[in-house]
Design a protein around this motif. Structure first.
Motif, PDB file in Angstrom:
ATOM      1  N   TRP A   1      27.124 -30.585 -21.140  1.00  0.00           N
ATOM      2  CA  TRP A   1      25.819 -30.952 -21.406  1.00  0.00           C
ATOM      3  C   TRP A   1      25.177 -29.771 -21.984  1.00  0.00           C
ATOM      4  O   TRP A   1      25.201 -28.461 -21.435  1.00  0.00           O
TER       5      TRP A   1
ATOM      6  N   GLY B   1      21.707 -27.925 -23.748  1.00  0.00           N
ATOM      7  CA  GLY B   1      20.124 -28.133 -24.004  1.00  0.00           C
ATOM      8  C   GLY B   1      19.915 -27.977 -25.498  1.00  0.00           C
ATOM      9  O   GLY B   1      20.552 -27.429 -26.324  1.00  0.00           O
ATOM     10  N   SER B   2      19.132 -28.982 -25.984  1.00  0.00           N
ATOM     11  CA  SER B   2      18.596 -29.094 -27.154  1.00  0.00           C
ATOM     12  C   SER B   2      17.102 -29.365 -27.450  1.00  0.00           C
ATOM     13  O   SER B   2      16.534 -30.232 -26.627  1.00  0.00           O
TER      14      SER B   2
ATOM     15  N   LYS C   1      18.975 -33.101 -23.016  1.00  0.00           N
ATOM     16  CA  LYS C   1      20.259 -32.728 -23.036  1.00  0.00           C
ATOM     17  C   LYS C   1      21.386 -33.424 -23.844  1.00  0.00           C
ATOM     18  O   LYS C   1      21.100 -34.564 -24.283  1.00  0.00           O
TER      19      LYS C   1
ATOM     20  N   ARG D   1      25.574 -34.672 -25.206  1.00  0.00           N
ATOM     21  CA  ARG D   1      26.742 -34.180 -24.895  1.00  0.00           C
ATOM     22  C   ARG D   1      27.626 -34.453 -26.015  1.00  0.00           C
ATOM     23  O   ARG D   1      27.264 -35.809 -26.450  1.00  0.00           O
TER      24      ARG D   1
ATOM     25  N   SER E   1      16.875 -37.286 -21.330  1.00  0.00           N
ATOM     26  CA  SER E   1      15.956 -36.319 -20.718  1.00  0.00           C
ATOM     27  C   SER E   1      15.548 -37.261 -19.137  1.00  0.00           C
ATOM     28  O   SER E   1      14.951 -38.126 -19.131  1.00  0.00           O
TER      29      SER E   1
ATOM     30  N   TRP F   1      18.351 -42.409 -21.556  1.00  0.00           N
ATOM     31  CA  TRP F   1      19.477 -41.901 -22.071  1.00  0.00           C
ATOM     32  C   TRP F   1      19.890 -42.838 -23.228  1.00  0.00           C
ATOM     33  O   TRP F   1      19.867 -43.936 -23.059  1.00  0.00           O
TER      34      TRP F   1
ATOM     35  N   SER G   1      22.003 -21.978 -25.833  1.00  0.00           N
ATOM     36  CA  SER G   1      22.188 -23.644 -26.119  1.00  0.00           C
ATOM     37  C   SER G   1      22.625 -23.502 -27.491  1.00  0.00           C
ATOM     38  O   SER G   1      23.210 -24.460 -27.738  1.00  0.00           O
TER      39      SER G   1
END
Length: 189
Positions: free
Chosen positions: A50, A52-53, A61, A63, A78, A142, A171
């Protein structure tokens, strides 16, 4: 143009996993497993990292599951909720398939003064090229996200907020590593 990913198939996978528990990672694991069953040569099933964005003020998060010059598939969410700007992509359609939670949005250019219908688990939406929305992603939300078009044109929006506003170099480094891993995987095939 031909694409490798079918949005209807992504929607089907999202509908299949709705209701699975977030705790223990079952929802995410089953999503990845079912996507890999449909797209065995595309979806990265390795241990997901994962990252961070922060883009358009939306912090969460991500992926990375698949990336090519014309398509990408990611999981995004989140645990605590977030809100901001969707971005405006002139060359990419962004499809979202909600797995858990709720996303509220509104069209930034319309005369409407009410929000769009809430996106609920199992539902899908598409931000078409050239459009933009304001978003509220509720806590515990999600989604599976699929971009189709000139994917490279999304990268500045995806990285600039994280890099220049948040000054979150780690990140950006992790995202670059994940992109590189997926691209090199495609080149080996």
């Amino acid at each position: 143009m031909t694409y490798k990913i079918d949005p209807d198939m992504l929607h089907s996978v999202a509908e299949q996993v709705v209701g699975l528990p977030l705790e223990g990672g079952e929802l995410i694991a089953q999503t990845v497993e079912r996507l890999a069953a449909v797209y065995p040569d595309l979806i990265d099933t390795g241990p997901g990292r994962w990252v961070g964005s922060k883009a358009g003020g939306i912090l969460g998060k991500v992926r990375f599951l698949y990336f090519s010059p014309r398509e990408y598939v990611v999981l995004f969410g989140s645990p605590t909720g977030t809100q901001g700007f969707s971005g405006r992509y002139k060359h990419v359609d962004i499809h979202k398939f909600l797995l858990a939670g709720q996303i509220d949005s509104y069209d930034l250019e319309s005369d409407d003064t009410v929000p769009l219908p809430a996106l609920l688990p199992g539902q899908r939406t598409c931000l078409e090229r050239g459009h933009a929305r304001g978003l509220t992603i509720h806590p515990g939300s999600w989604h599976l996200e699929y971009g189709r078009g000139a994917v490279v044109t999304t990268l500045p929006f995806a990285m600039v907020d994280t890099l220049l506003v948040s000054l979150e170099l780690e990140s950006v480094r992790r995202s670059t590593v994940e992109f590189s891993k997926l691209v090199s995987r495609r080149l080996r095939r």
